[in-house]
Design a protein around this motif. Sequence first.
Motif, PDB file in Angstrom:
ATOM      1  N   MET A 296     -28.442 -26.528  -1.287  1.00 31.87           N
ATOM      2  CA  MET A 296     -28.795 -26.397  -2.709  1.00 31.87           C
ATOM      3  C   MET A 296     -30.312 -26.398  -2.867  1.00 31.87           C
ATOM      4  O   MET A 296     -31.012 -27.200  -2.246  1.00 31.87           O
ATOM      5  N   ILE A 297     -30.843 -25.499  -3.701  1.00 29.04           N
ATOM      6  CA  ILE A 297     -32.264 -25.431  -3.980  1.00 29.04           C
ATOM      7  C   ILE A 297     -32.597 -26.433  -5.089  1.00 29.04           C
ATOM      8  O   ILE A 297     -31.951 -26.453  -6.136  1.00 29.04           O
ATOM      9  N   SER A 298     -33.605 -27.250  -4.861  1.00 30.31           N
ATOM     10  CA  SER A 298     -33.993 -28.234  -5.874  1.00 30.31           C
ATOM     11  C   SER A 298     -34.949 -27.599  -6.868  1.00 30.31           C
ATOM     12  O   SER A 298     -35.586 -26.575  -6.588  1.00 30.31           O
ATOM     13  N   ILE A 299     -35.088 -28.220  -8.026  1.00 35.45           N
ATOM     14  CA  ILE A 299     -35.981 -27.714  -9.058  1.00 35.45           C
ATOM     15  C   ILE A 299     -37.420 -27.689  -8.561  1.00 35.45           C
ATOM     16  O   ILE A 299     -38.210 -26.802  -8.911  1.00 35.45           O
ATOM     17  N   GLU A 300     -37.792 -28.629  -7.695  1.00 38.06           N
ATOM     18  CA  GLU A 300     -39.159 -28.694  -7.184  1.00 38.06           C
ATOM     19  C   GLU A 300     -39.464 -27.540  -6.226  1.00 38.06           C
ATOM     20  O   GLU A 300     -40.632 -27.178  -6.043  1.00 38.06           O
ATOM     21  N   GLU A 301     -38.432 -26.957  -5.627  1.00 35.18           N
ATOM     22  CA  GLU A 301     -38.643 -25.879  -4.656  1.00 35.18           C
ATOM     23  C   GLU A 301     -38.747 -24.497  -5.299  1.00 35.18           C
ATOM     24  O   GLU A 301     -39.141 -23.536  -4.644  1.00 35.18           O
ATOM     25  N   LEU A 302     -38.416 -24.372  -6.569  1.00 34.71           N
ATOM     26  CA  LEU A 302     -38.432 -23.070  -7.234  1.00 34.71           C
ATOM     27  C   LEU A 302     -39.857 -22.606  -7.485  1.00 34.71           C
ATOM     28  O   LEU A 302     -40.711 -23.388  -7.922  1.00 34.71           O
ATOM     29  N   THR A 303     -40.123 -21.323  -7.228  1.00 34.45           N
ATOM     30  CA  THR A 303     -41.446 -20.752  -7.464  1.00 34.45           C
ATOM     31  C   THR A 303     -41.313 -19.411  -8.185  1.00 34.45           C
ATOM     32  O   THR A 303     -40.304 -18.711  -8.046  1.00 34.45           O
ATOM     33  N   ALA A 304     -42.345 -19.030  -8.929  1.00 38.73           N
ATOM     34  CA  ALA A 304     -42.319 -17.793  -9.708  1.00 38.73           C
ATOM     35  C   ALA A 304     -42.403 -16.556  -8.833  1.00 38.73           C
ATOM     36  O   ALA A 304     -42.003 -15.462  -9.244  1.00 38.73           O
ATOM     37  N   THR A 305     -42.923 -16.684  -7.620  1.00 36.60           N
ATOM     38  CA  THR A 305     -43.101 -15.513  -6.755  1.00 36.60           C
ATOM     39  C   THR A 305     -41.886 -15.201  -5.900  1.00 36.60           C
ATOM     40  O   THR A 305     -41.814 -14.139  -5.291  1.00 36.60           O
ATOM     41  N   GLN A 306     -40.917 -16.095  -5.865  1.00 34.07           N
ATOM     42  CA  GLN A 306     -39.754 -15.925  -5.002  1.00 34.07           C
ATOM     43  C   GLN A 306     -38.608 -15.225  -5.741  1.00 34.07           C
ATOM     44  O   GLN A 306     -38.373 -15.488  -6.918  1.00 34.07           O
ATOM     45  N   ALA A 307     -37.926 -14.336  -5.038  1.00 32.93           N
ATOM     46  CA  ALA A 307     -36.702 -13.737  -5.568  1.00 32.93           C
ATOM     47  C   ALA A 307     -35.515 -14.610  -5.170  1.00 32.93           C
ATOM     48  O   ALA A 307     -35.430 -15.083  -4.031  1.00 32.93           O
ATOM     49  N   TYR A 308     -34.596 -14.805  -6.129  1.00 31.99           N
ATOM     50  CA  TYR A 308     -33.398 -15.597  -5.890  1.00 31.99           C
ATOM     51  C   TYR A 308     -32.168 -14.755  -6.160  1.00 31.99           C
ATOM     52  O   TYR A 308     -32.244 -13.692  -6.797  1.00 31.99           O
ATOM     53  N   GLN A 309     -31.033 -15.207  -5.686  1.00 27.89           N
ATOM     54  CA  GLN A 309     -29.783 -14.505  -5.965  1.00 27.89           C
ATOM     55  C   GLN A 309     -28.674 -15.518  -6.198  1.00 27.89           C
ATOM     56  O   GLN A 309     -28.728 -16.656  -5.726  1.00 27.89           O
ATOM     57  N   PHE A 310     -27.682 -15.090  -6.953  1.00 24.89           N
ATOM     58  CA  PHE A 310     -26.509 -15.917  -7.196  1.00 24.89           C
ATOM     59  C   PHE A 310     -25.522 -15.773  -6.049  1.00 24.89           C
ATOM     60  O   PHE A 310     -25.507 -14.774  -5.340  1.00 24.89           O
ATOM     61  N   HIS A 311     -24.700 -16.781  -5.864  1.00 25.69           N
ATOM     62  CA  HIS A 311     -23.510 -16.616  -5.032  1.00 25.69           C
ATOM     63  C   HIS A 311     -22.314 -17.009  -5.897  1.00 25.69           C
ATOM     64  O   HIS A 311     -22.192 -18.125  -6.347  1.00 25.69           O
ATOM     65  N   GLY A 312     -21.497 -16.003  -6.212  1.00 22.15           N
ATOM     66  CA  GLY A 312     -20.424 -16.200  -7.171  1.00 22.15           C
ATOM     67  C   GLY A 312     -20.900 -15.845  -8.565  1.00 22.15           C
ATOM     68  O   GLY A 312     -21.997 -15.316  -8.771  1.00 22.15           O
ATOM     69  N   ASP A 313     -20.069 -16.116  -9.552  1.00 20.92           N
ATOM     70  CA  ASP A 313     -20.353 -15.767 -10.943  1.00 20.92           C
ATOM     71  C   ASP A 313     -20.944 -16.967 -11.678  1.00 20.92           C
ATOM     72  O   ASP A 313     -20.450 -18.092 -11.553  1.00 20.92           O
ATOM     73  N   VAL A 314     -21.993 -16.690 -12.471  1.00 17.45           N
ATOM     74  CA  VAL A 314     -22.729 -17.752 -13.151  1.00 17.45           C
ATOM     75  C   VAL A 314     -22.902 -17.383 -14.620  1.00 17.45           C
ATOM     76  O   VAL A 314     -23.288 -16.252 -14.938  1.00 17.45           O
TER      77      VAL A 314
END
Length: 243
Positions: A1-19
């Motif tokens: 699991m990605i923590s809130i502290e690890e999130l950055t504006a320059t990184q692309a993220y993706q979902f796994h499953g439906d959100v």
Amino acid sequence: MISIEELTATQAYQFHGDVNLYNSCETQELATQGAGDRQFHLLGSPQNNALPILLSEDDYSCWLSLDDLDKIDLALAPYQPRPVSRAEIEKRSDRIIAYTQDAMNQPNHYLWGGTVPPNYDCSGLMQAAFASVGIWIPRDSYQQHNFTQPIAIQEAQPGDLLFFSSGKPITHVALYLGNNHYIHSSGKDRGRNGIGIDTLASESDPISQYYAQIFCGAGRIVAGYISTGNPEAQFECPISVNS
């Protein structure tokens, strides 16, 4: 699991499953849904219990609940849109129509903000049908209207879009099937509370009559949406999203 502290504006993220994704940081009303491995990046810092994000494939801004951080991963590679021509769209129109008909044959109801099976709103069904064959179009009905090439209803072909509204902007969209018939997901008050087929020429069915009265015109998808990576407007909480 990605923590809130690890999130950055320059990184692309993706979902796994439906959100579920929301139209404000209050996370009370659905704006859209992130299906499968759709990508996004951050638009700002958390507010209340939500993150402002921009979906990569259609430049759609919305809010991700912090309770759903366990449903995201780092993107292995940033999303790269591929141009899609009108000729390619025409070749896939039968499959686009088949997607909507298969969706209609499953138990479903109208869901504002719905873009994943089994429950859709009108523009969510259109976006999902085109995305099922690798063609991205904008998310909301008024955006889809602005994205299409206007055509006369007499020129409409199966796979074109029909637009409806009792005012401005466009508030409803359907997929044309030919012979004045179209398929759409309509609401409970003025529709079928789910996916059904109606006609512009009906003189007896009250639902078809209603939509015929607010019919605004037809449009043709001539190319796939090419993401720019920019939201349409300043993104602050709360926001209002028309789907």
